[in-house]
Design a protein around this motif. Sequence first.
Motif, PDB file in Angstrom:
ATOM      1  N   LYS B 126     148.884  78.903   8.839  1.00  0.00           N
ATOM      2  CA  LYS B 126     147.689  78.091   9.113  1.00  0.00           C
ATOM      3  C   LYS B 126     147.886  76.704   8.528  1.00  0.00           C
ATOM      4  N   LYS B 127     147.280  75.715   9.183  1.00  0.00           N
ATOM      5  CA  LYS B 127     147.367  74.356   8.633  1.00  0.00           C
ATOM      6  C   LYS B 127     146.549  74.278   7.348  1.00  0.00           C
ATOM      7  N   ILE B 128     147.033  73.491   6.398  1.00  0.00           N
ATOM      8  CA  ILE B 128     146.346  73.368   5.110  1.00  0.00           C
ATOM      9  C   ILE B 128     144.908  72.887   5.307  1.00  0.00           C
ATOM     10  N   GLY B 129     144.724  71.976   6.276  1.00  0.00           N
ATOM     11  CA  GLY B 129     143.383  71.443   6.543  1.00  0.00           C
ATOM     12  C   GLY B 129     142.389  72.504   6.980  1.00  0.00           C
ATOM     13  N   GLU B 130     142.902  73.666   7.421  1.00  0.00           N
ATOM     14  CA  GLU B 130     142.004  74.735   7.901  1.00  0.00           C
ATOM     15  C   GLU B 130     141.714  75.766   6.809  1.00  0.00           C
ATOM     16  N   LEU B 131     142.329  75.593   5.641  1.00  0.00           N
ATOM     17  CA  LEU B 131     142.175  76.610   4.584  1.00  0.00           C
ATOM     18  C   LEU B 131     140.993  76.305   3.667  1.00  0.00           C
ATOM     19  N   SER B 132     140.444  77.375   3.087  1.00  0.00           N
ATOM     20  CA  SER B 132     139.367  77.201   2.105  1.00  0.00           C
ATOM     21  C   SER B 132     139.964  76.660   0.803  1.00  0.00           C
ATOM     22  N   LYS B 133     139.080  76.224  -0.079  1.00  0.00           N
ATOM     23  CA  LYS B 133     139.523  75.675  -1.364  1.00  0.00           C
ATOM     24  C   LYS B 133     140.391  76.684  -2.143  1.00  0.00           C
ATOM     25  N   GLY B 134     139.940  77.950  -2.130  1.00  0.00           N
ATOM     26  CA  GLY B 134     140.663  78.992  -2.871  1.00  0.00           C
ATOM     27  C   GLY B 134     142.052  79.238  -2.294  1.00  0.00           C
ATOM     28  N   MET B 135     142.131  79.271  -0.952  1.00  0.00           N
ATOM     29  CA  MET B 135     143.425  79.500  -0.304  1.00  0.00           C
ATOM     30  C   MET B 135     144.364  78.326  -0.582  1.00  0.00           C
ATOM     31  N   GLY B 160     136.126  73.681  -8.796  1.00  0.00           N
ATOM     32  CA  GLY B 160     135.703  73.774  -7.399  1.00  0.00           C
ATOM     33  C   GLY B 160     135.843  75.148  -6.774  1.00  0.00           C
ATOM     34  N   LEU B 161     136.336  76.132  -7.526  1.00  0.00           N
ATOM     35  CA  LEU B 161     136.497  77.467  -6.942  1.00  0.00           C
ATOM     36  C   LEU B 161     135.213  78.282  -7.068  1.00  0.00           C
ATOM     37  N   ASP B 162     134.978  79.181  -6.102  1.00  0.00           N
ATOM     38  CA  ASP B 162     133.820  80.068  -6.213  1.00  0.00           C
ATOM     39  C   ASP B 162     134.183  81.204  -7.180  1.00  0.00           C
ATOM     40  N   THR B 164     134.698  84.348  -6.927  1.00  0.00           N
ATOM     41  CA  THR B 164     135.799  85.224  -6.488  1.00  0.00           C
ATOM     42  C   THR B 164     137.134  84.511  -6.666  1.00  0.00           C
ATOM     43  N   GLY B 165     137.159  83.256  -6.279  1.00  0.00           N
ATOM     44  CA  GLY B 165     138.387  82.444  -6.403  1.00  0.00           C
ATOM     45  C   GLY B 165     138.815  82.343  -7.854  1.00  0.00           C
ATOM     46  N   ILE B 166     137.840  82.175  -8.740  1.00  0.00           N
ATOM     47  CA  ILE B 166     138.148  82.055 -10.179  1.00  0.00           C
ATOM     48  C   ILE B 166     138.770  83.350 -10.704  1.00  0.00           C
ATOM     49  N   ILE B 167     138.183  84.474 -10.299  1.00  0.00           N
ATOM     50  CA  ILE B 167     138.706  85.769 -10.771  1.00  0.00           C
ATOM     51  C   ILE B 167     140.127  85.995 -10.242  1.00  0.00           C
ATOM     52  N   GLN B 168     140.318  85.690  -8.938  1.00  0.00           N
ATOM     53  CA  GLN B 168     141.652  85.888  -8.341  1.00  0.00           C
ATOM     54  C   GLN B 168     142.687  84.996  -9.041  1.00  0.00           C
ATOM     55  N   LEU B 169     142.300  83.749  -9.314  1.00  0.00           N
ATOM     56  CA  LEU B 169     143.227  82.820  -9.965  1.00  0.00           C
ATOM     57  C   LEU B 169     143.590  83.317 -11.368  1.00  0.00           C
ATOM     58  N   ARG B 170     142.562  83.804 -12.082  1.00  0.00           N
ATOM     59  CA  ARG B 170     142.802  84.319 -13.440  1.00  0.00           C
ATOM     60  C   ARG B 170     143.829  85.455 -13.393  1.00  0.00           C
ATOM     61  N   GLU B 171     143.641  86.370 -12.416  1.00  0.00           N
ATOM     62  CA  GLU B 171     144.562  87.514 -12.312  1.00  0.00           C
ATOM     63  C   GLU B 171     145.988  87.041 -12.007  1.00  0.00           C
ATOM     64  N   ILE B 172     146.071  86.033 -11.157  1.00  0.00           N
ATOM     65  CA  ILE B 172     147.404  85.517 -10.798  1.00  0.00           C
ATOM     66  C   ILE B 172     148.078  84.910 -12.029  1.00  0.00           C
ATOM     67  N   ILE B 173     147.314  84.113 -12.795  1.00  0.00           N
ATOM     68  CA  ILE B 173     147.890  83.450 -13.979  1.00  0.00           C
ATOM     69  C   ILE B 173     148.404  84.499 -14.966  1.00  0.00           C
ATOM     70  N   ILE B 174     147.605  85.526 -15.183  1.00  0.00           N
ATOM     71  CA  ILE B 174     148.004  86.564 -16.147  1.00  0.00           C
ATOM     72  C   ILE B 174     149.238  87.331 -15.640  1.00  0.00           C
ATOM     73  N   ARG B 175     149.235  87.660 -14.350  1.00  0.00           N
ATOM     74  CA  ARG B 175     150.402  88.361 -13.763  1.00  0.00           C
ATOM     75  C   ARG B 175     151.661  87.518 -13.858  1.00  0.00           C
ATOM     76  N   LEU B 176     151.498  86.243 -13.560  1.00  0.00           N
ATOM     77  CA  LEU B 176     152.638  85.318 -13.598  1.00  0.00           C
ATOM     78  C   LEU B 176     153.243  85.287 -14.998  1.00  0.00           C
TER      79      LEU B 176
END
Lengths: 315, 245
Positions: B126-135, B160-162, B164-176
């Motif tokens: 998908k084009k970046i312009g079509e993605l939500s802030k979280g994506m 700027g994340l909602d 759900t986006g905040i929780i997903q990002l947190r999980e990614i950071i910890i996994r990383l």
Amino acid sequence: MVMPIINQGIRLANKDLKLLMKENTFIIILLIFLLMSLASMYISWSSQHMVLQVYGEASKQLMEVGKPLPPYPFASTPPLSIMKNMIIYIVLIGALLAITLGHFIAVNDRRAGVIRILFSKSFSKEDFFIGKILASTEMLFAALLSSMIIYAVSMALISGMPPSLFLGIIAFYAVSFVYLAGFAYIGIFFGLNADNSSKAILLPLILWIIITFALPEFGSALYPTSSLNPVLPDTSVLDSPILKAFHSIAYPLSISEQYKEATATVLGLQTTGTNMPPYPQGSRMLILFAWFFGTLGLSYHAVRNFDAAQGDDYE
Amino acid sequence: MIEIKNLTKKYGAFTALDGISLIVKKGDIFGFLGHNGAGKTTTTNMLTTLLEPTGGSATIAGFDIVSQSMDVRRNIGYVPENVQLYDTLTAYENLEFFAQLSGISHPRDAIGETLEFLQATSFAHKKIGELSKGMRQRIGLAQAIIHKPAVLFLDEPSAGLDPTGIIQLREIIIRLNKEEGTTIFMNSHLLVEVAKTCTAIGVLNHGKLVYTDTLANTLKRFKNEDSLEKIYFSINGDADNKPRN
């Protein structure tokens, strides 16, 4: 792993080309170049065709009454004179398109807001400079090549196109490339220096107006409308010592006049210029090369002084 | 992994960063806290080699940020605040470009692996312009980790994340951090997120580092405060004092 510097520049240039294609910017610029070439060719051909028709009619009538025929109207006209409108199209439209091209290539990363990401990679300012210059050169080259092909094919259809004419066409486009590349580099310079899009596009346009209209007026006492002629008319700047002084300073800086004179010579057209002592063809090309390398140096300076930390602050 | 010694940045008479010294250990998730204008972004800009310091020095993975800036860049990933990418290109095309700039010659496998790690495979084309802030944030993160950097810099990653986006990002950071061993340096305003994500914190006030310690020690030290928010205001009320640690 250390990567050769040129690779990173090529990668940036390839991305710029992809972006310009996706945004249709290049297609629009290419189409304008093609239309410009076709229009120039058609206008020159139709005016010659009309004169020849009149000449043919007149010759027929004169033969009927036994009077001698006038000389063939294009006997002393060089075959490449059919391209003379292209000179002024390059000065007026081509230069604006080159500025637009340089502008888009310079600002696309800033508009996207990715400058900080770019410069957090193993990517130097030299890579950035090479990428921007490569992208603008490739685009300009493609546009001029397309226009040249149109002319070469048309000339081949009209006059059989001897190889010497083809060399003349190549020389014309080579000089045009040097002239237009300078405007593309000016577009890059302001695109990187200005903090907003209005300044980034308006400032090079003002410079274009000065080069195309103001300097010829000061340099050769030409009225702005005279600048629209592909070949400069005679002027009398020597009549006034003040104008003479202006001329000696402004004429060499009047890049558009140098371009017009250089290409008119390449096409074999009569170059009247001013009534000042004539400039040798070599010095015109030197001035055009100084323009090319000077603007290239300016764009390098803009890249060197570009603040990567603030580069995304662009509206 | 990150060693900062007396790092200073001045703009004329204004001192944006006033001789901070700090060590971030390998494997830490370091939360860099401070009010707007405290100097967090200036610090990040210098550590990511975007800005040259006026004084002091810093090394990342053993490389000096000024004299060995290209080596530093090979070892870091950076996600700026409000990350933006080329809108008219797809997520895949953006990642392909940034992966090549990061030294990955044939990036297809790396892109696939990174998108899978971030659970972002479905919007690769998908084009970046079509993605939500979280994506978009996830693709921004993908460009920063695609070359598996030793240190990842995140500037206000949750902005700027909602929820759900905040929780997903947190999980990614910890996994990383856990799975890849990436050291993470994170500027943030969201103290709740810092409390849930970070292993160490530093507090910056008017260009001065006023506090730094592990999160565990901080919670012990301020045991009378019931949240990191209260601890932060307790520390930051003391702006011009020397660092307490």
